[in-house]
Structure formats: C-alpha cells, structure tokens
Design an enzyme around this catalytic site. Structure first.
Site, PDB file in Angstrom:
ATOM      1  CG  HIS A 167      28.108  90.429  14.865  1.00 52.59           C
ATOM      2  ND1 HIS A 167      29.204  90.515  15.689  1.00 52.59           N
ATOM      3  CD2 HIS A 167      28.557  90.008  13.666  1.00 52.59           C
ATOM      4  CE1 HIS A 167      30.270  90.183  14.984  1.00 52.59           C
ATOM      5  NE2 HIS A 167      29.908  89.853  13.769  1.00 52.59           N
ATOM      6  CD  GLU A 271      28.572  86.915  15.485  1.00 54.46           C
ATOM      7  OE1 GLU A 271      29.819  86.968  15.510  1.00 54.46           O
ATOM      8  OE2 GLU A 271      27.895  86.884  14.425  1.00 54.46           O
TER       9      GLU A 271
HETATM   10  O1  TA6 Z   1      30.293  87.141  12.732  1.00 52.71           O
HETATM   11  C1  TA6 Z   1      31.604  86.880  12.377  1.00 52.71           C
HETATM   12  C2  TA6 Z   1      31.942  87.712  11.150  1.00 52.71           C
HETATM   13  O2  TA6 Z   1      31.127  87.391  10.079  1.00 52.71           O
HETATM   14  C3  TA6 Z   1      33.434  87.566  10.822  1.00 52.71           C
HETATM   15  O3  TA6 Z   1      33.635  86.847   9.645  1.00 52.71           O
HETATM   16  C4  TA6 Z   1      33.934  88.999  10.741  1.00 52.71           C
HETATM   17  O4  TA6 Z   1      33.903  89.493   9.483  1.00 52.71           O
HETATM   18  C5  TA6 Z   1      32.969  89.711  11.666  1.00 52.71           C
HETATM   19  O5  TA6 Z   1      31.734  89.111  11.443  1.00 52.71           O
HETATM   20  C6  TA6 Z   1      32.903  91.213  11.559  1.00 52.71           C
HETATM   21  O6  TA6 Z   1      32.280  91.605  10.408  1.00 52.71           O
HETATM   22  P1  TA6 Z   1      32.172  93.181  10.063  1.00 52.71           P
HETATM   23  O7  TA6 Z   1      31.400  93.255   8.776  1.00 52.71           O
HETATM   24  O8  TA6 Z   1      31.456  93.840  11.198  1.00 52.71           O
HETATM   25  O9  TA6 Z   1      33.581  93.679   9.968  1.00 52.71           O
END
Ligand code: TA6
Length: 314
Positions: A167, A271
């Site tokens: 991520h 990601e």
């Molecule tokens: O990767 C994108 C995502 O899934 C978004 O939907 C947003 O929620 C982001 O990740 C961050 O997620 P987190 O659980 O780290 O707040």
C-alpha cells in the site's frame, strides 16, 4: 563505505520502536520498522524523501503507521471478515537471521530479511499457520525492492486463501499536477461506487477529486509523473496482477485522525496488489510477490522521459 554509514543498522525510531536503516554507497537510504514490517522512508542520494508519511501518524501499536509502505495481508481492505487491510501491518515482525536461499542482486549489501509467523493468539483470529518472509533491499542505484514470500505451514493439510497489497504512499509535490501512466483503457472496480466495474479512459490518469480504484490485470510497469519535482516514479511488480490508486482528497482527509487536512495534496497511493483473484496455497506451497520502485529525475514535458518509452522499455 565509511564506518558511520554502515549498509544495515538496527536503530531506535519514534516511540523507541525498533527500525532498520539501509544505506548504499551513493547516499540513498531506506528505513523499515519491525512494527508492521513497515518501510517508512526511502531517500534518494540527495537525501530527498520519496515516500509520504503523515505528520499525524502515531507510531503506536496497534494503530497502523499512516504512510510509507503498509503491507496488506491476508486481506485487502474490507474484502473479508478481518480488520481493514488484515493484521500484518500491526504485528511486530522479527529479523530473519536464517532466510532460505534468495536470488539476490548480490551487489546490494543493503538489505534486511524480516519474518512474521502467527502466535497462538493470532491463530484464533485467522486459523492458519504461515511464514511471511519479507526482504527489503536498496539497490546500488537507489532502487527500493520489496520481496514477499508467503508459505503455508499448516500441519492439518488445510489450504488458505488471501489477498495482498503493497500500500505504497508516494510523496508528490502537488496531486493536481501528477499523472499516472500505464493504466489507460483498463477495467477497474470503483471503491466509491460499491466496487462496480468500469473501463478507464484512454489518457493518463490525473487527479481532481477523491479516487479509490482497483485496476485489474495491469502491466507490470506503472509510471507516476510529478512534473513540479521533475521526477518520475517507476513501479515494477511481479506476482501482483492488480494496482490500486487512492487519494482521499479533502473530505476523507478531514475524517482521518491520523492524517493532516491538507496532506492529500502531497501524497498518492499506487499499490501493487493481488485482489481480483485471491491466492490459495496448499500446505508447503509458497507465493512470491515483488515490488521494485525507482525514481527517475526527469520531466515529461522535457521529453527526456516519455513514460510510454519507460513503460515499453526495459
Ligand atoms: O487502498 C485504498 C484503501 O483501501 C482506501 O479505501 C482507504 O480506506 C485506504 O485504503 C486506507 O485504508 P486504512 O485502513 O489504512 O485507513
């Protein structure tokens, strides 16, 4: 390399959390926290930070670190019964002192091997035995490589299935000036529209509002162009067919306690992921997912680096 610039150094980070600092001979560096097996810094040989970490992040378990490269395993987002993005990012990893043989880029002394295995407690949440090995390496040219090897070590003969993502939070000068190349005309699931499936337009992706998309079956190379910084990030991936693009924009930014209200202007998540087709491993089987990041000092408009040439080139 002079003594004070060792290639691999164990150090104390924020709140006394253990971290490893990797350095190469040209002055590039990277930092990985044992908490989450989490890369939190990647600097070029001018000492410029290439990853975004929020000024509001807590560095306090069990809250994940907001920024850098969180590891989403064994579940991406809320695609399952576990907490968002799984638990690997809020576990304390160990240094793997005896990793199995690894086809390394031998010239990269600056690497560290980490390992995560479930405790009895963990098995109550996800009833599987696994070994998750992560190698983080800093190349002689300053490239950052992350290689995950996940092995099913269940002794009850049971397979397990997971989704996965690196991520990555890239640091950008101004999100409204950034373009992403390599995802044109691909199908994607829009997380803002109940993961409905759409097809991307033909041009590079630009940003003028919240974006949260899962691109399916992408090329192995994606370019992120930051005009203002005259910098192009090239993301290469292996074993990770999908790519998520995320920017929370202003409203979501305000709603996140560990994220500054205006910080959405200076970050973009792209990601490398395996989401659409979850990975199933039988006992004894191992999956490998590799991410390679490089930052090329250039500018699209100068024509020095045409992203199409990058994406088609080696
Ligand atoms: O990767 C994108 C995502 O899934 C978004 O939907 C947003 O929620 C982001 O990740 C961050 O997620 P987190 O659980 O780290 O707040």
């Amino acid at each position: 390399m002079s003594s004070e610039r060792v290639a691999v150094e164990l150090a104390k980070g924020v709140n006394g959390l253990d971290k490893i600092i990797l350095r190469n001979t040209r002055g590039s560096s990277a930092e990985v926290y044992l908490y989450g097996g989490h890369v939190t810094s990647w600097k070029n040989d001018h000492g410029e930070e290439l990853l975004f970490v929020s000024s509001k992040t807590l560095f306090k378990p069990p809250k994940p670190i907001r920024g850098g490269i969180p590891l989403c395993f064994p579940q991406f987002s809320n695609l399952g019964p576990l907490e968002s993005h799984g638990f690997a990012r809020n576990k304390v990893w160990s240094i793997d002192t005896d990793p199995p043989a690894f086809p390394t880029n031998s010239s990269s002394k600056a690497h560290i091997d980490l390992i995560l295995k479930p405790s009895e407690e963990d098995m109550k949440i996800w009833p599987h035995s696994y070994e998750f090995r992560l190698r983080v390496a800093l190349g002689p040219g300053g490239d950052l490589m992350l290689t995950s090897r996940i092995r099913n070590t269940n002794s009850d003969g049971k397979p397990f299935t997971f989704t996965f993502a690196y991520h990555t939070y890239f640091s950008v000068s101004d999100i409204s000036e950034v373009r992403v190349e390599g995802l044109e005309t691909l199908d994607y699931l829009d997380n803002l529209k109940n993961r409905e499936r759409f097809t991307e337009q033909g041009d590079a992706i630009t940003f003028e509002g919240e974006v949260d998309k899962i691109y399916l079956g992408t090329p192995t190379k994606i370019a992120i162009l930051d005009h203002e910084k005259k910098r192009t990030f090239v993301l290469r991936k292996d074993g990770l067919p999908d790519a998520v693009v995320w920017n929370p924009w202003d409203k979501k930014a305000k709603a996140m306690s560990d994220f500054g209200d205006d910080e959405y202007k200076h970050m973009l998540c792209v990601e490398a992921a395996a989401i659409e087709k979850p990975i199933t491993l039988k006992p004894g089987e191992e999956w490998r997912g590799r991410l390679e990041l490089s930052a090329v000092p250039s500018s699209y408009c100068s024509g020095q680096l045409d992203p199409q040439r990058v994406l088609q080139g080696s």
